[in-house]
Design a protein around this motif. Structure first.
Motif, PDB file in Angstrom:
ATOM      1  N   PRO A   1       0.752  -1.141  -0.038  1.00 54.79           N
ATOM      2  CA  PRO A   1      -0.254   0.099  -0.060  1.00 54.79           C
ATOM      3  C   PRO A   1       1.000   1.284  -0.021  1.00 54.79           C
ATOM      4  N   VAL A   2      -0.027   2.338  -0.383  1.00 50.58           N
ATOM      5  CA  VAL A   2       0.836   3.712  -0.417  1.00 50.58           C
ATOM      6  C   VAL A   2      -0.077   4.631   0.223  1.00 50.58           C
ATOM      7  N   ASP A   3       0.566   5.496   0.937  1.00 52.14           N
ATOM      8  CA  ASP A   3      -0.248   6.712   1.575  1.00 52.14           C
ATOM      9  C   ASP A   3      -0.433   7.619   0.524  1.00 52.14           C
ATOM     10  N   PRO A   4      -1.872   7.805   0.258  1.00 53.46           N
ATOM     11  CA  PRO A   4      -2.343   8.536  -0.942  1.00 53.46           C
ATOM     12  C   PRO A   4      -1.762  10.165  -0.489  1.00 53.46           C
ATOM     13  N   ALA A   5      -1.537  10.859   0.553  1.00 54.19           N
ATOM     14  CA  ALA A   5      -1.485  12.110   0.862  1.00 54.19           C
ATOM     15  C   ALA A   5       0.090  12.395   0.692  1.00 54.19           C
ATOM     16  N   SER A   6       1.111  11.577   0.661  1.00 60.71           N
ATOM     17  CA  SER A   6       2.346  11.531   0.450  1.00 60.71           C
ATOM     18  C   SER A   6       3.102  11.063  -0.548  1.00 60.71           C
ATOM     19  N   GLY A   7       2.599   9.752  -1.050  1.00 64.63           N
ATOM     20  CA  GLY A   7       3.090   9.160  -1.969  1.00 64.63           C
ATOM     21  C   GLY A   7       4.091   7.806  -1.393  1.00 64.63           C
ATOM     22  N   THR A   8       4.111   7.956  -0.059  1.00 60.05           N
ATOM     23  CA  THR A   8       5.044   7.368   0.545  1.00 60.05           C
ATOM     24  C   THR A   8       4.493   5.646   0.663  1.00 60.05           C
ATOM     25  N   GLY A   9       5.625   4.658   0.261  1.00 62.08           N
ATOM     26  CA  GLY A   9       5.279   3.460   0.563  1.00 62.08           C
ATOM     27  C   GLY A   9       5.080   2.832   2.024  1.00 62.08           C
ATOM     28  N   LEU A  10       4.077   2.035   2.151  1.00 62.84           N
ATOM     29  CA  LEU A  10       3.656   1.502   3.628  1.00 62.84           C
ATOM     30  C   LEU A  10       4.231   0.152   3.763  1.00 62.84           C
ATOM     31  N   GLY A  11       5.163  -0.449   2.989  1.00 58.93           N
ATOM     32  CA  GLY A  11       5.598  -1.773   3.281  1.00 58.93           C
ATOM     33  C   GLY A  11       6.971  -1.942   2.865  1.00 58.93           C
ATOM     34  N   ARG A  12       7.329  -2.770   2.093  1.00 55.21           N
ATOM     35  CA  ARG A  12       8.744  -3.032   1.699  1.00 55.21           C
ATOM     36  C   ARG A  12       9.346  -1.830   0.964  1.00 55.21           C
ATOM     37  N   ARG A  13      10.236  -1.471   1.341  1.00 54.59           N
ATOM     38  CA  ARG A  13      10.891  -0.136   0.702  1.00 54.59           C
ATOM     39  C   ARG A  13      12.299   0.058   0.994  1.00 54.59           C
ATOM     40  N   LEU A  14      12.732   0.798  -0.043  1.00 58.47           N
ATOM     41  CA  LEU A  14      14.361   1.164   0.236  1.00 58.47           C
ATOM     42  C   LEU A  14      14.276   2.803  -0.138  1.00 58.47           C
ATOM     43  N   LEU A  15      14.897   3.477   0.882  1.00 58.20           N
ATOM     44  CA  LEU A  15      14.996   5.053   0.941  1.00 58.20           C
ATOM     45  C   LEU A  15      16.147   5.545   0.711  1.00 58.20           C
ATOM     46  N   PHE A  16      16.744   6.176  -0.309  1.00 58.90           N
ATOM     47  CA  PHE A  16      18.135   6.734  -0.737  1.00 58.90           C
ATOM     48  C   PHE A  16      18.226   8.056  -0.330  1.00 58.90           C
ATOM     49  N   HIS A  17      19.075   8.448   0.527  1.00 58.58           N
ATOM     50  CA  HIS A  17      19.448   9.567   1.174  1.00 58.58           C
ATOM     51  C   HIS A  17      20.592  10.419   0.832  1.00 58.58           C
ATOM     52  N   HIS A  18      20.750  11.382   0.305  1.00 61.46           N
ATOM     53  CA  HIS A  18      22.224  12.118  -0.302  1.00 61.46           C
ATOM     54  C   HIS A  18      22.705  12.461   0.981  1.00 61.46           C
ATOM     55  N   VAL A  19      24.255  11.837   0.794  1.00 64.41           N
ATOM     56  CA  VAL A  19      25.348  12.457   1.889  1.00 64.41           C
ATOM     57  C   VAL A  19      26.213  13.143   0.972  1.00 64.41           C
ATOM     58  N   PRO A  20      27.138  13.989   1.684  1.00 60.90           N
ATOM     59  CA  PRO A  20      28.418  14.449   0.816  1.00 60.90           C
ATOM     60  C   PRO A  20      29.245  13.653   0.652  1.00 60.90           C
ATOM     61  N   GLU A  21      29.681  12.807   1.435  1.00 59.44           N
ATOM     62  CA  GLU A  21      30.775  11.991   1.415  1.00 59.44           C
ATOM     63  C   GLU A  21      30.681  10.632   0.639  1.00 59.44           C
ATOM     64  N   ARG A  22      31.587  10.046  -0.107  1.00 55.98           N
ATOM     65  CA  ARG A  22      31.635   9.023  -0.803  1.00 55.98           C
ATOM     66  C   ARG A  22      31.708   7.690   0.032  1.00 55.98           C
ATOM     67  N   LYS A  23      31.337   6.621  -0.392  1.00 57.46           N
ATOM     68  CA  LYS A  23      31.411   5.206   0.363  1.00 57.46           C
ATOM     69  C   LYS A  23      32.962   4.904   0.212  1.00 57.46           C
ATOM     70  N   GLN A  24      33.273   4.610   1.355  1.00 57.61           N
ATOM     71  CA  GLN A  24      34.453   4.340   1.770  1.00 57.61           C
ATOM     72  C   GLN A  24      35.016   2.905   1.791  1.00 57.61           C
ATOM     73  N   VAL A  25      34.346   1.951   2.663  1.00 56.86           N
ATOM     74  CA  VAL A  25      34.685   0.803   2.681  1.00 56.86           C
ATOM     75  C   VAL A  25      33.457  -0.165   2.383  1.00 56.86           C
ATOM     76  N   LYS A  26      33.746  -1.566   2.771  1.00 56.40           N
ATOM     77  CA  LYS A  26      32.852  -2.405   2.474  1.00 56.40           C
ATOM     78  C   LYS A  26      31.457  -2.119   3.339  1.00 56.40           C
ATOM     79  N   ASN A  27      30.315  -2.390   2.866  1.00 51.59           N
ATOM     80  CA  ASN A  27      29.200  -2.445   3.426  1.00 51.59           C
ATOM     81  C   ASN A  27      29.104  -3.462   4.498  1.00 51.59           C
ATOM     82  N   ARG A  28      28.348  -2.896   5.577  1.00 54.45           N
ATOM     83  CA  ARG A  28      28.189  -3.839   7.138  1.00 54.45           C
ATOM     84  C   ARG A  28      26.814  -4.575   6.553  1.00 54.45           C
ATOM     85  N   LEU A  29      25.957  -3.886   5.752  1.00 54.27           N
ATOM     86  CA  LEU A  29      24.624  -4.454   5.444  1.00 54.27           C
ATOM     87  C   LEU A  29      24.486  -4.452   4.124  1.00 54.27           C
ATOM     88  N   HIS A  30      23.853  -5.604   3.475  1.00 55.78           N
ATOM     89  CA  HIS A  30      23.699  -5.487   1.965  1.00 55.78           C
ATOM     90  C   HIS A  30      22.427  -6.306   1.817  1.00 55.78           C
TER      91      HIS A  30
END
Length: 149
Positions: free
Chosen positions: A71-100
């Motif tokens: 499902p999706v919240d019609p007021a915001s377009g936000t998914g209400l279940g399984r989702r991945l959120l990508f968030h801008h950060v200024p630094e680049r990836k440096q080392v191996k992921n601790r979660l994948h």
């Protein structure tokens, strides 16, 4: 009661990452245009907060993908279940992921899936056969590791 969650991925270009992962997982890119329009009309945000992609307003600093059956919240377009959120950060990836993320496609589909993901911009890092598992470790366009099993 179970806790709701989302996986947040720090990245340089949230919208590009969302396009890659939506195609990789056959997920839908969240459309937050209604929310952005409402916040603009109320003066809560300015034009620097969003950009236009394919004729729709999208957050400049955030983008998400969701399972198309959830499902999706019609007021915001936000998914209400399984989702991945990508968030801008200024630094680049440096080392191996601790979660994948592991993509479970099965032995018969693994090679074709790896080729399809390479076509989307992923790279093969290594082939792994250990502990009873055979999989391909890949990196998304920003270098985040994931496995195709």
């Amino acid at each position: 009661m179970a806790v709701e969650w989302k996986l947040v991925v720090d990245c340089a270009d949230p919208n590009a990452q969302a396009r890659f992962w939506a195609a990789a997982l056959d997920y839908a890119i969240e459309d937050n245009g209604v929310l952005i329009e409402r916040l603009l009309a109320g003066g809560a945000i300015g034009s620097e907060a969003y950009l236009e992609i394919d004729g729709r307003k999208a957050w400049r600093q955030l983008a998400a993908v969701r399972h198309p059956d959830d499902p999706v919240d019609p007021a915001s377009g936000t998914g209400l279940g399984r989702r991945l959120l990508f968030h801008h950060v200024p630094e680049r990836k440096q080392v191996k992921n601790r979660l994948h993320v592991d993509l479970h496609v099965g032995p018969a589909e693994r090679e074709a899936t790896v080729r399809r993901l390479e076509g989307l911009g992923a790279t093969v890092l290594r082939e792994v056969a250990d502990f009873g598992s055979v999989h391909t470790t890949m990196a998304d366009p920003e270098g985040n590791e994931f496995d195709v099993q």
